[in-house]
Scaffold this motif. Structure first.
Motif, short mmCIF file in Angstrom:
data_model
loop_
_atom_site.label_atom_id
_atom_site.label_comp_id
_atom_site.label_asym_id
_atom_site.label_seq_id
_atom_site.Cartn_x
_atom_site.Cartn_y
_atom_site.Cartn_z
N HIS A 1 0.84 -1.20 0.00
CA HIS A 1 0.00 0.00 0.00
C HIS A 1 0.88 1.25 0.00
O HIS A 1 0.71 2.15 0.83
N LEU B 1 0.45 5.56 0.86
CA LEU B 1 -0.50 5.85 1.93
C LEU B 1 0.27 6.25 3.18
O LEU B 1 1.35 5.76 3.45
N ASN C 1 -6.94 5.16 4.98
CA ASN C 1 -7.61 3.88 4.75
C ASN C 1 -7.21 3.32 3.39
O ASN C 1 -7.04 4.07 2.42
N THR C 2 -7.09 2.00 3.31
CA THR C 2 -6.81 1.35 2.04
C THR C 2 -8.08 1.28 1.20
O THR C 2 -9.18 1.60 1.66
N HIS D 1 -8.73 7.82 -4.51
CA HIS D 1 -7.83 7.15 -3.56
C HIS D 1 -6.42 7.13 -4.13
O HIS D 1 -6.20 7.36 -5.33
N ASP E 1 -4.29 4.40 -3.21
CA ASP E 1 -3.80 3.04 -2.97
C ASP E 1 -3.30 2.43 -4.28
O ASP E 1 -3.91 2.65 -5.33
N TYR F 1 -2.50 -1.03 -4.23
CA TYR F 1 -2.79 -2.45 -4.12
C TYR F 1 -4.25 -2.66 -4.48
O TYR F 1 -5.15 -2.41 -3.66
N CYS G 1 -4.36 -6.69 6.58
CA CYS G 1 -5.30 -5.58 6.37
C CYS G 1 -6.74 -6.12 6.29
O CYS G 1 -7.61 -5.71 7.05
#
Length: 254
Positions: A1, A4, A9-10, A48, A50, A52, A221
């Motif tokens: 990730h 971040l 938050n992922t 976002h 992220d 991943y 996670c």
């Protein structure tokens, strides 16, 4: 990730927040409205940071690009990431909602059509419903709430875990159990029992359970979505674990 920061938050948790917001606003669940929001969120470059992106997202959008309707873009995904939205639905609709199990099954099935993931989601939602205190019940002692959680895990998780197994693993460190006996990877057949074992062991100690899960590595996670939600249903969340969350304001009122 990568990219971040602490408190971010992922992706799957951001989507859970989107789901929570939508269901709270509508006071109901509609899969078509959710899919519209999901697609819009995923196609927004600013939504976002992220990197991943789980397989189910990639398969969904491959199917969407091939011309399938969103309702038909899900695949047979076998990963525990499919359970991340379950606590959001329980929180938004309430653990006593009469249609909760059906809603959870419909929602998880939009992206995860695997029978084991759907069975785990159904077991998970029943555990949460049993572990959440009833609003009209007198406050229970912490040890009683912890025991209620343990009973819910054994009652509804019998296809995944047993009292005999938990006794056999009793002297084993968390990092030996998860990563040794049970894989720390994301596949549901080991990831869900691993999450249940950690929640059972640390019932009544949310901070200890969340930290233990993190230290076990692997897909901590998404496994943590199960561990954290079960423990939070039966014990207060320590303030330091909430203080740095960047999205805390979105759910603070609830």
């Amino acid at each position: 990730h990568q990219f971040l920061q602490a408190g971010d938050n992922t992706l799957n948790f951001l989507l859970a927040l989107e789901l929570f917001d939508l269901v709270r606003r509508d006071r109901d669940y509609d899969p078509e409205r959710w899919l519209d929001r999901y697609v819009a969120f995923m196609l927004d470059p600013a939504s976002h940071a992220d990197t991943y992106i789980e397989e189910y997202h990639r398969h969904f959008f491959t199917n969407l690009a091939a011309g399938r309707k969103p309702i038909n873009c899900g695949v047979r995904d076998v990963h525990i990431g499919g359970l991340v939205p379950v606590p959001a639905l329980v929180a938004a609709l309430g653990p006593r909602h009469p249609d909760l199990r059906r809603v959870v099954r419909v929602h998880v099935g939009l992206t995860h059509k695997d029978a084991d993931v759907l069975a785990a989601a159904d077991a998970f939602v029943r555990m949460l419903a049993d572990a959440c205190p009833r609003p009209d019940a007198p406050p229970a002692a912490p040890q009683d709430r912890a025991q209620t959680l343990r009973e819910a895990i054994l009652e509804h998780g019998r296809d995944w875990i047993s009292a005999a197994k938990l006794r056999a693993w009793e002297e084993m460190p968390d990092t030996r159990l998860v990563g040794g006996v049970l894989s720390s990877a994301c596949y549901i057949d080991d990831a869900f029992p691993a999450a249940l074992a950690l929640a059972w062991r640390h019932a009544g100690d949310l901070a200890g359970g969340v930290i233990a899960n993190a230290r076990c590595g692997g897909d901590n996670c998404h496994r943590g979505a199960v561990v954290g939600a079960l423990l939070a249903a039966s014990a207060p969340i320590p303030a330091p674990l909430l203080a740095g969350l960047r999205n805390r304001g979105r759910v603070a009122a609830d």
